[in-house]
Scaffold this active site. Structure first.
Site, PDB file in Angstrom:
ATOM      1  N   GLU A 276       0.844  -1.209   0.000  1.00 29.73           N
ATOM      2  CA  GLU A 276       0.000   0.000   0.000  1.00 29.73           C
ATOM      3  C   GLU A 276       0.874   1.251   0.000  1.00 29.73           C
ATOM      4  OE1 GLU A 276      -3.257  -0.116  -0.518  1.00 29.73           O
ATOM      5  OE2 GLU A 276      -2.905  -2.269  -0.595  1.00 29.73           O
ATOM      6  N   TRP A 279       1.820   1.753  -3.458  1.00 28.67           N
ATOM      7  CA  TRP A 279       0.754   2.395  -4.251  1.00 28.67           C
ATOM      8  C   TRP A 279       0.851   3.915  -4.097  1.00 28.67           C
ATOM      9  CZ3 TRP A 279      -2.394   1.250  -8.072  1.00 28.67           C
ATOM     10  CH2 TRP A 279      -2.780  -0.078  -8.279  1.00 28.67           C
ATOM     11  N   TRP A 308     -21.164  12.341 -19.450  1.00 30.96           N
ATOM     12  CA  TRP A 308     -21.584  12.301 -18.037  1.00 30.96           C
ATOM     13  C   TRP A 308     -22.953  12.957 -17.890  1.00 30.96           C
ATOM     14  CZ3 TRP A 308     -18.259   9.089 -16.135  1.00 30.96           C
ATOM     15  CH2 TRP A 308     -16.923   9.125 -16.539  1.00 30.96           C
ATOM     16  N   ASN A 343     -10.665   2.583   2.950  1.00 31.05           N
ATOM     17  CA  ASN A 343     -10.291   2.426   1.539  1.00 31.05           C
ATOM     18  C   ASN A 343     -11.321   1.635   0.735  1.00 31.05           C
ATOM     19  OD1 ASN A 343      -8.390   2.545  -0.763  1.00 31.05           O
ATOM     20  ND2 ASN A 343      -8.337   0.323  -0.432  1.00 31.05           N
ATOM     21  N   TRP A 361     -16.288  11.857 -12.768  1.00 28.88           N
ATOM     22  CA  TRP A 361     -15.448  11.495 -11.627  1.00 28.88           C
ATOM     23  C   TRP A 361     -14.762  12.718 -11.005  1.00 28.88           C
ATOM     24  CZ3 TRP A 361     -10.163  12.467 -12.297  1.00 28.88           C
ATOM     25  CH2 TRP A 361      -9.734  12.666 -13.613  1.00 28.88           C
ATOM     26  N   TRP A 384      -9.534   7.976  -7.792  1.00 28.73           N
ATOM     27  CA  TRP A 384     -10.711   8.285  -8.605  1.00 28.73           C
ATOM     28  C   TRP A 384     -10.547   7.781 -10.031  1.00 28.73           C
ATOM     29  CZ3 TRP A 384     -15.561   9.482  -7.644  1.00 28.73           C
ATOM     30  CH2 TRP A 384     -15.871   9.833  -6.328  1.00 28.73           C
TER      31      TRP A 384
HETATM   32  P1  FAD Z   1      -3.429   1.838   5.306  1.00 25.69           P
HETATM   33  O1  FAD Z   1      -4.220   0.757   4.677  1.00 25.69           O
HETATM   34  O2  FAD Z   1      -2.922   1.626   6.664  1.00 25.69           O
HETATM   35  O3  FAD Z   1      -2.213   2.153   4.304  1.00 25.69           O
HETATM   36  C1  FAD Z   1      -1.025   2.808   4.738  1.00 25.69           C
HETATM   37  C2  FAD Z   1      -0.759   4.041   3.913  1.00 25.69           C
HETATM   38  O4  FAD Z   1      -0.518   3.698   2.559  1.00 25.69           O
HETATM   39  C3  FAD Z   1      -1.906   5.016   3.884  1.00 25.69           C
HETATM   40  O5  FAD Z   1      -1.911   5.852   5.021  1.00 25.69           O
HETATM   41  C4  FAD Z   1      -1.652   5.768   2.597  1.00 25.69           C
HETATM   42  O6  FAD Z   1      -0.693   6.781   2.780  1.00 25.69           O
HETATM   43  C5  FAD Z   1      -1.052   4.694   1.706  1.00 25.69           C
HETATM   44  N1  FAD Z   1      -2.093   4.085   0.879  1.00 25.69           N
HETATM   45  C6  FAD Z   1      -2.889   3.044   1.201  1.00 25.69           C
HETATM   46  N2  FAD Z   1      -3.679   2.718   0.174  1.00 25.69           N
HETATM   47  C7  FAD Z   1      -3.392   3.560  -0.821  1.00 25.69           C
HETATM   48  C8  FAD Z   1      -3.868   3.722  -2.145  1.00 25.69           C
HETATM   49  N3  FAD Z   1      -4.804   2.925  -2.670  1.00 25.69           N
HETATM   50  N4  FAD Z   1      -3.360   4.716  -2.878  1.00 25.69           N
HETATM   51  C9  FAD Z   1      -2.410   5.532  -2.403  1.00 25.69           C
HETATM   52  N5  FAD Z   1      -1.904   5.423  -1.157  1.00 25.69           N
HETATM   53  C10 FAD Z   1      -2.394   4.445  -0.370  1.00 25.69           C
HETATM   54  N6  FAD Z   1      -5.318   8.268   0.247  1.00 25.69           N
HETATM   55  C11 FAD Z   1      -4.851   9.414   0.752  1.00 25.69           C
HETATM   56  O7  FAD Z   1      -3.881   9.403   1.514  1.00 25.69           O
HETATM   57  N7  FAD Z   1      -5.411  10.607   0.418  1.00 25.69           N
HETATM   58  C12 FAD Z   1      -6.486  10.691  -0.428  1.00 25.69           C
HETATM   59  O8  FAD Z   1      -6.956  11.799  -0.726  1.00 25.69           O
HETATM   60  C13 FAD Z   1      -7.022   9.477  -0.950  1.00 25.69           C
HETATM   61  N8  FAD Z   1      -8.108   9.484  -1.756  1.00 25.69           N
HETATM   62  C14 FAD Z   1      -8.593   8.298  -2.266  1.00 25.69           C
HETATM   63  C15 FAD Z   1      -9.699   8.316  -3.131  1.00 25.69           C
HETATM   64  C16 FAD Z   1     -10.196   7.132  -3.662  1.00 25.69           C
HETATM   65  C17 FAD Z   1     -11.388   7.186  -4.614  1.00 25.69           C
HETATM   66  C18 FAD Z   1      -9.599   5.911  -3.332  1.00 25.69           C
HETATM   67  C19 FAD Z   1     -10.123   4.628  -3.893  1.00 25.69           C
HETATM   68  C20 FAD Z   1      -8.504   5.879  -2.475  1.00 25.69           C
HETATM   69  C21 FAD Z   1      -7.983   7.056  -1.935  1.00 25.69           C
HETATM   70  N9  FAD Z   1      -6.874   7.060  -1.051  1.00 25.69           N
HETATM   71  C22 FAD Z   1      -6.395   8.251  -0.572  1.00 25.69           C
HETATM   72  C23 FAD Z   1      -6.156   5.801  -0.753  1.00 25.69           C
HETATM   73  C24 FAD Z   1      -6.618   5.053   0.507  1.00 25.69           C
HETATM   74  O9  FAD Z   1      -8.005   4.900   0.512  1.00 25.69           O
HETATM   75  C25 FAD Z   1      -6.182   5.737   1.802  1.00 25.69           C
HETATM   76  O10 FAD Z   1      -4.812   6.044   1.744  1.00 25.69           O
HETATM   77  C26 FAD Z   1      -6.405   4.828   3.013  1.00 25.69           C
HETATM   78  O11 FAD Z   1      -7.762   4.499   3.134  1.00 25.69           O
HETATM   79  C27 FAD Z   1      -5.922   5.528   4.262  1.00 25.69           C
HETATM   80  O12 FAD Z   1      -6.162   4.757   5.395  1.00 25.69           O
HETATM   81  P2  FAD Z   1      -4.966   4.138   6.252  1.00 25.69           P
HETATM   82  O13 FAD Z   1      -3.987   5.200   6.597  1.00 25.69           O
HETATM   83  O14 FAD Z   1      -5.572   3.395   7.385  1.00 25.69           O
HETATM   84  O15 FAD Z   1      -4.316   3.165   5.191  1.00 25.69           O
END
Ligand code: FAD
Length: 472
Positions: A276, A279, A308, A343, A361, A384
Site C-alpha cells: 500500500e 501504491w 456524463w 479504503n 469522476w 478516482w
Molecule cells: P493503510 O491501509 O494503513 O495504508 C497505509 C498508507 O498507505 C496510507 O496511510 C496511505 O498513505 C497509503 N495508501 C494506502 N492505500 C493507498 C492507495 N490505494 N493509494 C495511495 N496510497 C495508499 N489516500 C490518501 O492518503 N489521500 C487521499 O486523498 C485518498 N483518496 C482516495 C480516493 C479514492 C477514490 C480511493 C479509492 C482511495 C484514496 N486514497 C487516498 C487511498 C486510501 O483509501 C487511503 O490512503 C487509506 O484508506 C488511508 O487509510 P490508512 O492510513 O488506514 O491506510
C-alpha cells in the site's frame, strides 16, 4: 549565514531531509517559515478539517523546533504566486543565505517552487529534496527508462530497488548552540474555514503519529491482509492524515515495518501493508511523469468523451449519504463526520458515483478533497481514476461494483452501516443491506430513502455510455 527551512507538507523534525540539511552547518542560524495560502487552498478544495489539522501540527512543530533553538515564522499570502513574493521579502528581511525545502510534486506546487528558485537566484542558494517518498520520482523505471504504467511490475522494480539499499531515515536535528528558545509566539489562525478533527481519532503531533506507527507495526501489520477490507473493524493504520501533510514520512513507515517484520520486502509478513505504501509512491511518481494528470485530464484519452450526466440532485444525495444504498450512505456520512473513509468504501462510493449515477469522476474527486483530512492530490486522483476506469492500471470500465453485494461482502453483519446510518440502526443483521425489503415484510415504515437509481438499469446505461465514448 542564515539557513531557512520552508515548511509545506513536511511538518516534522524527524527524518526531514530539508531540515536536516539546513542544520548540518553548526554555525548557521536556522529558522523556519510556513506560508498559508487561503485562496490557493480554496482553489484546491482543501478540507477545513485538513486545514485545522495542519494548524494543530504546526503548533506541535513550532514547539519541537523551539526545543532545538529554531524559531518558526508564519506568514499569509493569497495564493502560490503571492507566496513566492512573501518568501522573497522574508528572505531579505531575515538576510537568508540558503533556502532548504522538500519538493511537492503537484503541478501548481512544482511551478511555485521553480518560480521561487528563479526569483531568488544569485541571492539565496536553494536546495530541494525528495522527502515525501521512499524513492525519488524517476528512479523506478522500465528498461527504457520510462515510468511504469502498470502497478505490479512497478512494485516489483520498487522492491528490487529497496533490495539494493534502503533509503535511510535522518535523525531530528540536535539543539543549536544557543539552546532552546525561551519563548514562542502564538501562531496566528489561518484565514480559512476550520473544522477541528476528533482528537481521539487523529491526535496531532509527531509523537502521536510515531506511536500509532509503532503500535500498528507491532500489533496489526501482520493481520492487515485479513482485516484491511472490513470497515466495521480497525484493520488499517489510520496514518494517512499524517502522511498527507508530512507529520510522518514513508521512510519512517518502511523502517518501522522492517524492524517488526524483517521479511516484509521479500513477500513475508508485513508485505501487504508495504504494498500500500508502494501504491502511494506509484501515484506520486505518475503525476511527475504525466503532469497532465494534475490538469483534470484522464490518463486514458477516450474516457474524456464519456457523456456524463449532470444530475445535481443525484450528486447531492451522494454527498449527503442519502442514495438509498446503505453501504454508500454509511461511508459518505463517515467521511462527512470524521474526514476519513475506509479504503474499501472509497472504492465503493467512487464507483457508485461514476458507474451508477454516471456523474463525472472529477466532481467526486473534488468533493472528496473538500472533506478529507488526508486529502492528497496524487492518491485521490489515482483512486478516482482507478474507480472511474480512466486511469493507468485502473479497473476495466466494464467492471461495475454492485453496491448491495459489496455491502453484503465487506460489512456482512451490517455493523458499520448501523453505526453511521441511525435511520437503519434498528434493523437486525444482514437485513440492513436491503432495508426496504425488511420494512415491507415487517409492515414497518422506514425514514430512509428508496434507492435513487436501479443498479441493474444504471449498469446497462453506464456500459453503453463508456462503449459509445470508446468507439467514437
Ligand atoms: P493503510 O491501509 O494503513 O495504508 C497505509 C498508507 O498507505 C496510507 O496511510 C496511505 O498513505 C497509503 N495508501 C494506502 N492505500 C493507498 C492507495 N490505494 N493509494 C495511495 N496510497 C495508499 N489516500 C490518501 O492518503 N489521500 C487521499 O486523498 C485518498 N483518496 C482516495 C480516493 C479514492 C477514490 C480511493 C479509492 C482511495 C484514496 N486514497 C487516498 C487511498 C486510501 O483509501 C487511503 O490512503 C487509506 O484508506 C488511508 O487509510 P490508512 O492510513 O488506514 O491506510
Amino acid at each position: 549565514t542564515t539557513h531557512l527551512v520552508w515548511f509545506r507538507a513536511d511538518l516534522r523534525v524527524n527524518d526531514n531531509l530539508a531540515l536536516a540539511a539546513a542544520c548540518r552547518d553548526p554555525d548557521a542560524r536556522v529558522i523556519g517559515l510556513f506560508i498559508s495560502t487561503p485562496q490557493q487552498w480554496r482553489d484546491h478544495s482543501v478540507a477545513p478539517r485538513q486545514a485545522a489539522f495542519i494548524w494543530q501540527n504546526l503548533q506541535a512543530l513550532q514547539q519541537a523546533l523551539a526545543k532545538r533553538g529554531i524559531p518558526l515564522f508564519m506568514r499569509e499570502a493569497t495564493d502560490f504566486t503571492a507566496a513566492v513574493g512573501t518568501l522573497d521579502a522574508f528572505c531579505t528581511e531575515q538576510q537568508v543565505t540558503s533556502l532548504f525545502y522538500n519538493y511537492q510534486y503537484e503541478l501548481n506546487e512544482a511551478r511555485r517552487d521553480a518560480l521561487a528558485e528563479r526569483q531568488l537566484e544569485g541571492r539565496v542558494a536553494c536546495q530541494g529534496f525528495d522527502d515525501s517518498v521512499m524513492l525519488p520520482p524517476g528512479s523506478v523505471v522500465t528498461g527504457n527508462g520510462e515510468m511504469y504504467k502498470v502497478f505490479t511490475p512497478y512494485s516489483r522494480a520498487f522492491l528490487r530497488r529497496l533490495g539494493e539499499g534502503l533509503p535511510p531515515c535522518v535523525s531530528a536535528p540536535k539543539p543549536r548552540a544557543g539552546g532552546a528558545l525561551s519563548e514562542v509566539a502564538a501562531l496566528p489562525p489561518f484565514d480559512y474555514p476550520s473544522e477541528t478533527p476528533d482528537a481521539m481519532l487523529f491526535p496531532a503531533g509527531e509523537e502521536a503519529a510515531l506511536k500509532r506507527l509503532r503500535d500498528f507495526c507491532q500489533t496489526a501489520a501482520g493481520d492487515y491482509p485479513e482485516k484491511r477490507d472490513f470497515p466495521a473493524i480497525r484493520g488499517t493504520s489510520l496514518l494517512s492524515p499524517y502522511l498527507a501533510i508530512g507529520v510522518l514520512s514513508p521512510r519512517q513507515c518502511l523502517h518501522r515495518l522492517l524492524t517488526e517484520h524483517p521479511r516484509a520486502a521479500e513477500g513475508g509478513s508485513g508485505a501487504v501493508w508495504l504494498n500500500e505504501l508502494i501504491w502511494r509512491e506509484f501515484y506520486r511518481h505518475l503525476i511527475v511523469a504525466w503532469p497532465h494528470l494534475c490538469r483534470h485530464q484522464p490518463f486514458i484519452d477516450w474516457t474524456a468523451r464519456v457523456a456524463w450526466q449532470r444530475n445535481d440532485a443525484h450528486f447531492q444525495a451522494w454527498c449527503e449519504g442519502n442514495t438509498g444504498y446503505p453501504i454508500v450512505d454509511a461511508a459518505m456520512r463517515q467521511m462527512k463526520v470524521t474526514g476519513w473513509m475506509h479504503n474499501r468504501l472509497r472504492m465503493i462510493t467512487a464507483s457508485f458515483l461514476v458507474k451508477d449515477l454516471l456523474v463525472d469522476w472529477r466532481r467526486g474527486e473534488r468533493y472528496f478533497m473538500s472533506q478529507l483530512i488526508d486529502g492528497d492530490f496524487a492518491a485521490n486522483n489515482g483512486g478516482w481514476q482507478w474507480a472511474a476506469s480512466t486511469g493507468t492500471d485502473a479497473a476495466p470500465y466494464f467492471r461495475i461494483f454492485n453496491p448491495t453485494t459489496q455491502g453484503q461482502r465487506f460489512d456482512a453483519d451490517g455493523d458499520f452501516i448501523r453505526r453511521w446510518v441511525p435511520e437503519l440502526s434498528h434493523i437486525p443483521g444482514k437485513a440492513v443491506h436491503e432495508p426496504h425489503d425488511w420494512a415491507k415484510k415487517q409492515g414497518a415504515a422506514l425514514r430512509y430513502p428508496k434507492p435513487i437509481v436501479d443498479h441493474k438499469q444504471a449498469r446497462v446505461a453506464t456500459l453503453a455510455a463508456y462503449e459509445a465514448a470508446r468507439k467514437e
